[in-house]
Design a protein around this motif. Structure first.
Motif, PDB file in Angstrom:
ATOM      1  N   UNK A 139       0.797  -1.232   0.000  1.00  0.00           N
ATOM      2  CA  UNK A 139       0.000   0.000   0.000  1.00  0.00           C
ATOM      3  C   UNK A 139       0.822   1.271   0.000  1.00  0.00           C
ATOM      4  N   UNK A 140       2.125   1.169   0.244  1.00  0.00           N
ATOM      5  CA  UNK A 140       2.973   2.365   0.299  1.00  0.00           C
ATOM      6  C   UNK A 140       3.386   2.690   1.726  1.00  0.00           C
ATOM      7  N   UNK A 141       3.927   3.889   1.891  1.00  0.00           N
ATOM      8  CA  UNK A 141       4.405   4.319   3.204  1.00  0.00           C
ATOM      9  C   UNK A 141       3.242   4.875   4.023  1.00  0.00           C
ATOM     10  N   UNK A 142       3.346   4.747   5.327  1.00  0.00           N
ATOM     11  CA  UNK A 142       2.299   5.256   6.216  1.00  0.00           C
ATOM     12  C   UNK A 142       2.414   6.775   6.383  1.00  0.00           C
ATOM     13  N   UNK A 143       3.643   7.264   6.492  1.00  0.00           N
ATOM     14  CA  UNK A 143       3.848   8.689   6.792  1.00  0.00           C
ATOM     15  C   UNK A 143       4.323   9.449   5.560  1.00  0.00           C
ATOM     16  N   UNK A 144       3.840  10.666   5.414  1.00  0.00           N
ATOM     17  CA  UNK A 144       4.420  11.552   4.418  1.00  0.00           C
ATOM     18  C   UNK A 144       5.814  11.976   4.881  1.00  0.00           C
ATOM     19  N   UNK A 145       6.669  12.299   3.912  1.00  0.00           N
ATOM     20  CA  UNK A 145       8.034  12.733   4.191  1.00  0.00           C
ATOM     21  C   UNK A 145       8.026  13.867   5.233  1.00  0.00           C
ATOM     22  N   UNK A 146       8.898  13.755   6.220  1.00  0.00           N
ATOM     23  CA  UNK A 146       9.072  14.852   7.173  1.00  0.00           C
ATOM     24  C   UNK A 146       8.279  14.727   8.460  1.00  0.00           C
TER      25      UNK A 146
END
Ligand code: FRU
Ligand code: FRU
Ligand code: FRU
Ligand code: FRU
Length: 495
Positions: A139-146
């Motif tokens: 599904x991708x990463x849980x958190x947005x960058x930063x």
């Protein structure tokens, strides 16, 4: 029961429960941990397993399928759980969180680039009916960058990573993701540390949205720092720049209704340069002819390895405020890493499971990569190491007559399964998942980065054994990357 080689007797442990608030810390002693070597066959030859079958994970074949279709490296993984470690699917979707890293990195470089990703798959399908690789969709990463870097006062970090934790589901589809938030301060070339890394137990809250098309999350745009190593119970970076402080796992204890507790990996709060172990850490019975002296052990370098399992208690209902309690287990002069601890309840007993590497044992102690278990009458008790007092529950096939080697350079004489999997997590019903690290011999090995076949152990009092009748891949091996939910929640995640 395995035949035991001559050696010391294990320490006597009563399993007696103490108040979670009290300062009794159970000891996994050197006398206990030396039972591991006593179970090892001294005549096992090159590349053979020297350990008893009942505590050895079956051999994983080298031609394993990859669960992410080579999109990412995958290692430590955890399901969506409730306060009793039940595993949930949501609206018919099973969901897991995994540490992931870019495939352009070498697998051993992953730790300073780790991020939390997630996978989902339809629930209610038996492992033999699924695609061979487990049938997960990445599904991708849980958190947005930063997002996860914001908690660090010193923003000059060189690498900012997300390490292991656990995920709890609440009514309305709310998810509390507990994890380890880490900042590294290295020089420009990624070389030595400019200052020690900063590792914190953290929480982010989001919501799950699942339907037959897939799973996505909202929220997870803010992180609350929960606990930093205090230097009193839990070694901090001033005492040791290489301190271990990570892997939060939360649960409730039926004996203390209304409270939420957390176990995590720590180190005993001694200064690295002056750390010493004492007679209780050694744990020999009076007059044991195989006993070591405290002076010998302290002179051997063993006090560099002082792992513990920490305990904390939530002080508010949102689980955003926590207080430390004294550690529930120490492994002073035994091993430096008691990783991913968890509490597992069965038949009124409390099982503390934790993983250790073969290479983090102290001088004079040896054991396989794998999961170790301790049983007691409460979350804080005089834990009895399982299986003849040793602690070993499920180790990789290994040969303790030879050096362990390393996942990137297997020892010539080691069993091809020595580093086959790691980061074992015990699930309802005694199922155990883990990730593949390295499979093969010195001349022919393949790195993993995907989840291993699930296996099962049978737990009976203070002993356990591998269930070789389990599985769809023969000889005790279940489905690849099989992390089944045992409960489903419906629309909106009502539970
Ligand atoms: C390897 C290592 C492991 C540990 C991980 C996280 O570099 O030290 O022993 O599991 O990194 O610190
Ligand atoms: C495993 C399994 C899982 C599923 C669950 C449903 O036996 O089929 O795949 O989530 O049981 O009960
Ligand atoms: C176990 C482990 C965890 C840590 C993570 C870092 O494999 O060392 O303790 O959170 O890996 O990659
Ligand atoms: C944003 C977000 C992203 C993540 C996605 C998962 O709400 O959390 O960070 O990639 O949702 O669905």
């Amino acid at each position: 029961e395995p035949y035991l080689q001559p050696g010391p007797e294990p320490t006597l442990h009563t399993q007696e429960a103490f108040s979670p608030e009290s300062n009794f810390t159970a000891k996994w002693t050197r006398a206990d941990a030396r039972q591991i070597k006593r179970m090892s066959d001294p005549t096992a030859g090159s590349r053979q397993n020297s350990m008893p079958e009942e505590y050895t994970m079956p051999d994983i074949p080298q031609n394993f399928p990859d669960m992410s279709n080579e999109q990412v490296w995958v290692w430590d993984s955890w399901p969506l759980t409730d306060e009793n470690a039940n595993q949930y699917s949501v609206n018919g979707q099973e969901i897991i969180f995994s540490l992931v890293a870019d495939r352009s990195l070498g697998f051993d470089d992953r730790h300073v680039y780790a991020k939390i990703g997630y996978f989902y798959r339809p629930a209610g399908i038996s492992a033999d009916q699924r695609p061979e690789n487990g049938g997960w969709t990445y599904g991708g990463l849980v958190f947005d960058e930063g997002v996860t870097g914001e908690i660090f006062e010193d923003q000059s970090y060189s690498h900012q990573t997300q390490w292991s934790g656990s995920a709890r589901i609440f009514p309305g589809g709310e998810i509390k993701l507990f994890f380890t938030d880490v900042a590294f301060y290295r020089d420009q070339n990624g070389g030595p540390d400019i200052k020690p890394y900063d590792s914190r137990l953290a929480l982010s809250v989001g919501h799950v949205h699942a339907n037959k098309h897939g799973v996505r999350f909202t929220g997870f745009n803010k992180v609350t720092s929960l606990l930093e190593a205090d230097g009193t119970y839990y070694q901090n970076s001033e005492q040791n720049p290489y301190y271990n402080f990570r892997d939060p796992f939360t649960f409730e204890d039926p004996a203390h209704p209304g409270e939420t507790y957390m176990v995590f990996e720590g180190n005993t709060a001694m200064d690295r340069a002056t750390a010493q172990c004492d007679a209780d850490d050694l744990g020999y019975q009076d007059g044991d002819p195989y006993a070591e002296t405290v002076t010998q052990v302290n002179a051997s370098g063993a006090p560099f390895q002082i792992g513990n399992v920490g305990l904390a208690k939530a002080t508010n209902d949102d689980l955003t405020e926590w207080e430390f309690l004294p550690p529930i287990l120490s492994a002073n002069c035994v091993t430096d890493q008691t990783e991913r601890p968890q509490i597992y309840q069965q038949d009124g007993k409390y099982y503390l499971f934790t993983i250790s590497h073969s290479t983090t044992y102290a001088t004079g102690i040896t054991g396989p990569e794998g999961v170790y278990g301790f049983v007691g009458n409460g979350i804080r008790s005089d834990y009895q190491p399982m299986n003849q007092g040793s602690g070993l529950v499920l180790g990789n096939p290994t040969n303790l007559n030879y050096w362990p080697g390393s996942p990137f350079a297997p020892d010539y004489n080691q069993h091809p399964g020595q580093f086959q999997s790691y980061s074992h997590y015990v699930m309802p019903g005694g199922l155990i998942q883990s990730f593949i690290d390295t499979i093969g011999t010195k001349e022919n090995f393949r790195r993993g980065g995907t989840l291993a076949p699930t296996v099962r152990i049978k737990i009976n009092g203070d002993s356990s054994e591998v269930d070789y009748s389990y599985g769809v891949n023969g000889y005790g091996l279940g489905g690849w990357a099989d992390i089944p939910a045992n409960l489903n929640v419906n629309s909106g995640g009502q539970i």
